[in-house]
Design a protein around this motif. Structure first.
Motif, PDB file in Angstrom:
ATOM      1  N   UNK A  16       0.403   9.967   0.993  1.00 32.06           N
ATOM      2  CA  UNK A  16      -0.931   8.276   1.122  1.00 32.06           C
ATOM      3  C   UNK A  16      -0.148   7.424   0.805  1.00 32.06           C
ATOM      4  N   UNK A  17       0.385   7.094  -0.018  1.00 30.01           N
ATOM      5  CA  UNK A  17       1.564   6.152  -0.044  1.00 30.01           C
ATOM      6  C   UNK A  17       2.329   5.928   1.170  1.00 30.01           C
ATOM      7  N   UNK A  18       3.171   7.254   1.737  1.00 32.37           N
ATOM      8  CA  UNK A  18       3.487   6.303   2.717  1.00 32.37           C
ATOM      9  C   UNK A  18       2.890   6.307   3.868  1.00 32.37           C
ATOM     10  N   UNK A  19       1.935   7.157   4.550  1.00 30.22           N
ATOM     11  CA  UNK A  19       1.026   6.964   5.341  1.00 30.22           C
ATOM     12  C   UNK A  19       0.325   5.549   5.230  1.00 30.22           C
ATOM     13  N   UNK A  20      -0.210   4.764   4.066  1.00 31.09           N
ATOM     14  CA  UNK A  20      -1.115   3.773   4.129  1.00 31.09           C
ATOM     15  C   UNK A  20       0.109   2.926   4.411  1.00 31.09           C
ATOM     16  N   UNK A  21       1.220   2.745   3.998  1.00 33.16           N
ATOM     17  CA  UNK A  21       2.073   1.643   4.784  1.00 33.16           C
ATOM     18  C   UNK A  21       2.402   1.320   5.650  1.00 33.16           C
ATOM     19  N   UNK A  22       2.365   2.923   6.155  1.00 32.79           N
ATOM     20  CA  UNK A  22       2.346   3.176   7.644  1.00 32.79           C
ATOM     21  C   UNK A  22       1.327   2.330   8.224  1.00 32.79           C
ATOM     22  N   UNK A  23       0.113   1.991   7.743  1.00 34.34           N
ATOM     23  CA  UNK A  23      -1.661   1.810   8.675  1.00 34.34           C
ATOM     24  C   UNK A  23      -1.442   0.347   8.399  1.00 34.34           C
ATOM     25  N   UNK A  24      -0.550  -0.337   7.448  1.00 36.17           N
ATOM     26  CA  UNK A  24      -0.658  -1.743   6.739  1.00 36.17           C
ATOM     27  C   UNK A  24      -0.478  -1.929   5.532  1.00 36.17           C
ATOM     28  N   UNK A  25      -0.465  -0.953   4.793  1.00 26.78           N
ATOM     29  CA  UNK A  25      -1.087  -1.862   3.453  1.00 26.78           C
ATOM     30  C   UNK A  25       0.028  -2.302   2.861  1.00 26.78           C
ATOM     31  N   UNK A  26       0.455  -2.925   1.604  1.00 22.99           N
ATOM     32  CA  UNK A  26       1.083  -3.046   1.431  1.00 22.99           C
ATOM     33  C   UNK A  26       2.031  -2.356   0.172  1.00 22.99           C
ATOM     34  N   UNK A  27       3.101  -2.526  -0.025  1.00 21.72           N
ATOM     35  CA  UNK A  27       3.959  -1.749  -0.756  1.00 21.72           C
ATOM     36  C   UNK A  27       3.055  -2.134  -1.930  1.00 21.72           C
ATOM     37  N   UNK A  28       3.637  -1.772  -3.172  1.00 18.82           N
ATOM     38  CA  UNK A  28       2.647  -1.933  -4.141  1.00 18.82           C
ATOM     39  C   UNK A  28       3.770  -2.756  -5.189  1.00 18.82           C
ATOM     40  N   UNK A  29       3.026  -3.319  -5.897  1.00 20.97           N
ATOM     41  CA  UNK A  29       3.870  -4.370  -7.260  1.00 20.97           C
ATOM     42  C   UNK A  29       4.790  -3.152  -8.190  1.00 20.97           C
ATOM     43  N   UNK A  30       5.231  -3.538  -8.800  1.00 22.68           N
ATOM     44  CA  UNK A  30       6.446  -3.196  -9.697  1.00 22.68           C
ATOM     45  C   UNK A  30       5.049  -2.433 -10.992  1.00 22.68           C
ATOM     46  N   UNK A  31       3.546  -3.607 -11.555  1.00 16.24           N
ATOM     47  CA  UNK A  31       3.418  -2.450 -12.221  1.00 16.24           C
ATOM     48  C   UNK A  31       2.481  -1.407 -11.499  1.00 16.24           C
ATOM     49  N   UNK A  32       1.503  -1.855 -10.342  1.00 17.18           N
ATOM     50  CA  UNK A  32       0.840  -0.438  -9.814  1.00 17.18           C
ATOM     51  C   UNK A  32       1.671   0.810  -9.695  1.00 17.18           C
ATOM     52  N   UNK A  33       2.797   0.800  -9.072  1.00 18.72           N
ATOM     53  CA  UNK A  33       3.687   1.481  -9.464  1.00 18.72           C
ATOM     54  C   UNK A  33       3.824   2.611 -10.031  1.00 18.72           C
ATOM     55  N   UNK A  34       4.172   1.778 -11.374  1.00 15.22           N
ATOM     56  CA  UNK A  34       4.750   2.058 -12.863  1.00 15.22           C
ATOM     57  C   UNK A  34       3.210   3.118 -12.837  1.00 15.22           C
ATOM     58  N   UNK A  35       1.979   2.159 -12.952  1.00  7.54           N
ATOM     59  CA  UNK A  35       0.726   3.098 -13.037  1.00  7.54           C
ATOM     60  C   UNK A  35       0.821   4.021 -12.028  1.00  7.54           C
ATOM     61  N   UNK A  36       0.470   4.052 -11.128  1.00  7.55           N
ATOM     62  CA  UNK A  36       1.118   5.358 -10.239  1.00  7.55           C
ATOM     63  C   UNK A  36       1.443   6.325 -11.047  1.00  7.55           C
ATOM     64  N   UNK A  37       2.783   6.211 -10.844  1.00  8.35           N
ATOM     65  CA  UNK A  37       3.740   6.964 -11.454  1.00  8.35           C
ATOM     66  C   UNK A  37       2.893   7.636 -13.372  1.00  8.35           C
TER      67      UNK A  37
END
Length: 298
Positions: A263-284
């Motif tokens: 979903x992260x990859x598809x979202x970015x391909x559709x124009x979503x911004x790359x998650x910031x460090x805190x969001x990425x950590x939250x997802x992990x």
């Protein structure tokens, strides 16, 4: 490559493809949701399933004892409400974040199973729940300690799905699996129609605007997106069921978190911004929390 794929455990392979298919459904739904209201997207998402399950029931009648109609209805309503919230937020937040919120359901399932079904909550599960909530906070990043509307609906999409899943543990003792699935898809088809029909006669507060909207007739390429959304959703359901038939639930549940990566990859391909460090950590952290809960069932 073919030899390598054939060597993978069949249940794992089914779940990987199911996770990819679910993420693809989310991508089509995100595009469709930019034009159609969430309640209408929910209707189109479920009507395909109703047709498929209805045909299966026609070919092979239900075999069940029944006895829990209110619980069956509750499962359908909660599943519908969670899906409606999910389709609403994907038009406003990145697809990867929306899917991550939805994948918090195992955290809530563990809590509900402990509170209502009497299941034990081992130390690892308690740790996983706490870890998951920290992850939610990092993704939402509430301003002044207040969650915005989209984050609240995202959390509800996971909580509502968890209530629906938890109820299945009781329902499967009384009902055919197809009846349980139909309760969700049936409510998810009828309820949106009722909400769209009543929209001209209500003036809902802004907090409930995701529930009420007038029907918008799809045009052109939108019909193709709707078709692909329905087909990918149905495919993901079928493959997920097959995955659980072939491999232990804990292993399959672990693999299902690949859905967030897709979903992260598809979202970015559709124009979503790359998650910031805190969001990425939250997802992990949410993924780690879910993996701990899933592996506890291994």
């Amino acid at each position: 490559m073919k030899k390598y794929l054939l060597g993978i455990d069949r249940g794992i392979l089914y779940m990987l493809i199911a996770s990819l298919s679910f993420a693809v459904m989310g991508g089509f739904a995100k595009v469709v949701s930019e034009i159609l209201p969430a309640v209408e997207v929910t209707f189109f998402r479920n009507v395909f399933g109703v047709a498929l399950i209805g045909y299966a029931i026609y070919r092979s009648p239900l075999k069940q004892t029944g006895g829990k109609p209110l619980l069956l209805l509750f499962r359908g309503v909660m599943g519908f409400a969670a899906l409606l919230a999910y389709f609403y937020i994907i038009a406003y937040i990145p697809l990867g974040e929306a899917v991550t919120y939805n994948k918090t359901s195992p955290i809530f399932v563990a809590i509900f199973a402990f509170l209502f079904l009497g299941e034990k909550l081992p130390g690892s599960a308690v740790f996983a729940v706490l870890l998951g909530f920290v992850g939610i906070l990092l993704i939402a990043q509430p301003q002044g300690g207040v969650f915005d509307k989209y984050d609240l609906l995202g959390i509800f999409s996971g909580l509502g799905a968890a209530l629906a899943y938890a109820s299945i543990r009781e329902l499967r003792q009384y009902y055919d699996t197809r009846a349980i699935v139909m309760s969700f898809m049936g409510v998810g088809t009828v309820a949106p129609l009722l909400l769209m029909l009543t929209t001209p006669y209500v003036n809902p507060p802004q907090e409930l605007d995701f529930m009420f909207a007038a029907f918008v007739m799809p045009e052109g390429i939108l019909w193709f997106y709707i078709l692909m959304m329905g087909l990918s959703a149905t495919l993901s359901q079928v493959l997920m069921t097959k995955a659980y038939e072939h491999t232990k639930a804990g292993i399959v549940g672990t693999v299902s978190y690949s859905n967030i990566v897709f979903a992260l990859i598809i979202g970015i391909l559709l124009g979503d911004p790359i998650p910031d460090i805190w969001t990425f950590l939250g997802i992990l952290l949410v993924i780690t929390s879910g993996l701990i809960v899933a592996l506890a069932k291994k």
